[in-house]
Design an enzyme around this catalytic site. Structure first.
Site, mmCIF file in Angstrom:
data_model
loop_
_atom_site.group_PDB
_atom_site.id
_atom_site.type_symbol
_atom_site.label_atom_id
_atom_site.label_comp_id
_atom_site.label_asym_id
_atom_site.label_seq_id
_atom_site.Cartn_x
_atom_site.Cartn_y
_atom_site.Cartn_z
ATOM 1 N N LYS A 1 4.724 -3.331 2.267
ATOM 2 C CA LYS A 1 4.977 -2.439 3.398
ATOM 3 C C LYS A 1 4.456 -1.035 3.107
ATOM 4 O O LYS A 1 3.801 -0.410 3.941
ATOM 5 C CB LYS A 1 6.480 -2.412 3.729
ATOM 6 C CG LYS A 1 6.952 -3.681 4.438
ATOM 7 C CD LYS A 1 8.473 -3.823 4.485
ATOM 8 C CE LYS A 1 8.853 -5.193 5.064
ATOM 9 N NZ LYS A 1 10.289 -5.516 4.980
ATOM 10 N N GLN B 1 15.744 -2.859 3.395
ATOM 11 C CA GLN B 1 15.369 -4.246 3.140
ATOM 12 C C GLN B 1 16.616 -5.129 2.976
ATOM 13 O O GLN B 1 17.538 -4.793 2.236
ATOM 14 C CB GLN B 1 14.483 -4.303 1.877
ATOM 15 C CG GLN B 1 13.943 -5.672 1.546
ATOM 16 C CD GLN B 1 12.924 -6.202 2.550
ATOM 17 O OE1 GLN B 1 12.235 -5.437 3.223
ATOM 18 N NE2 GLN B 1 12.829 -7.508 2.667
ATOM 19 N N ASP C 1 13.214 -1.782 12.621
ATOM 20 C CA ASP C 1 13.523 -3.202 12.459
ATOM 21 C C ASP C 1 14.085 -3.793 13.758
ATOM 22 O O ASP C 1 14.123 -5.013 13.920
ATOM 23 C CB ASP C 1 14.615 -3.365 11.385
ATOM 24 C CG ASP C 1 14.089 -3.864 10.059
ATOM 25 O OD1 ASP C 1 13.076 -4.582 10.058
ATOM 26 O OD2 ASP C 1 14.714 -3.538 9.031
#
Ligand code: GUN
Length: 301
Positions: free
Chosen positions: A59, A103, A126
């Site tokens: 990422k 995460q 997200d």
């Protein structure tokens, strides 16, 4: 949908589509930078799960390649919930950070829902915050949509795959993939308007549902569970599975399998995504896109 001959499935090349999207993102990032806003993504990794570490590294790298600002915050596995929430608060207040991603999974002493609730919905790239999932489920596109289902939608759109008359079966009811995927397919208009069935571990007669499905989205987390004989001939098969299995014959010592048994499914499907190289690369591409969206909204204020 047309019926196709055995073995004739066309491959949906997610790596190629993701590459094209990342090029588009690069252009958008430089246009924003010219207006004084360099899009910035902060990724928080708690603990030392090796798979998560790999994702987080990719990422950060993808951000930098796209000309975006990237900050990776690594915290020990012993981090308390209060310590993580303090980092989220700091990032919420930081004007250089447009997107925040914590995460998952988190160590067991931390409640993931408490963390998701703490992230400013305007920075929740997200799309996990209930403000954003609520918007998606109400058909309001002003929030953020989870990256993996958004990537699947993009693959369908860019291959001209018709969802509007389709029976779509989503297998899996996770909040990261299955549920938002179903909501996307239900939206009115292009890429939506599907008749959607969500199957899961308690579904009876999965095969009965699959036999009617023009589009199958497999997000179960079980290696090669969906085989060709379960599918309607000519179905479009999207495999979200990422099942990593030890394999000493490979260089990395592991091999990645999807939720779909590719050899048999590709013999009856009209389109299919491979694993790896299908949905996987799209997730990061859509994360970059969501971060651009977040920064664009700030630039427009
Ligand atoms: N872990 C696996 N997939 C994801 C994702 O899309 N977002 C976050 N935050 N964690 C994940």
């Amino acid at each position: 949908m047309t019926t196709v001959q055995a073995g004739s499935a066309r491959i949906i090349d997610g790596s190629a589509v993701a590459k094209a999207i990342r090029e588009e993102v690069k252009g958008e990032a430089s246009a924003l930078a010219a207006r004084g806003v360099q899009p910035g993504l902060a990724v928080v990794l708690v603990g030392d799960d090796p798979a998560s570490a790999v994702y987080v590294r990719s990422k950060g790298k993808a951000c930098e390649e796209a000309g975006m600002r990237s900050e990776t915050i690594r915290m020990p596995a012993t981090t308390t919930q209060a310590e993580l929430l303090a980092v989220v608060d700091r990032l919420n207040a930081d004007p250089l950070t447009h997107g925040i991603l914590v995460q998952m999974p988190l160590p067991k002493q931390i409640d993931p829902q408490a963390v998701i609730l703490r992230i400013d919905p305007a920075k929740d790239v997200d799309g996990f915050h209930p403000v954003n999932s609520g918007k998606l489920f109400s058909g309001d596109l002003s929030g953020f949509i989870p990256c993996t289902p958004l990537g699947v939608r993009e693959l369908l759109l860019r291959h001209g795959i018709e969802t509007q008359v389709a029976n779509a079966v989503v297998i899996g009811r996770s909040t990261i993939v299955g549920r938002p995927m179903a909501a996307l397919l239900l939206l009115a208009g292009k890429g939506g308007d599907a008749t959607v069935t969500v199957c899961h571990s308690r579904t009876r007669d999965l095969e009965g549902h699959l036999k009617k499905a023009n589009i199958v989205i497999a997000a179960i987390g079980r290696r090669e569970m969906i085989t060709g004989d379960m599918l309607k001939p000519g179905a479009v098969v999207i495999d979200v599975g990422m099942n990593r299995v030890d394999d000493p014959t490979t260089k990395s010592g592991t091999r990645l399998y999807g939720d779909v048994h590719y050899p048999s499914a590709s013999a009856v499907a009209s389109w299919i995504t491979p694993v790896p190289g299908g949905v996987g690369p799209m997730t990061i591409a859509m994360l970059l896109k969501n971060t651009i969206t977040a920064a664009t909204r700030v630039a427009a204020r």
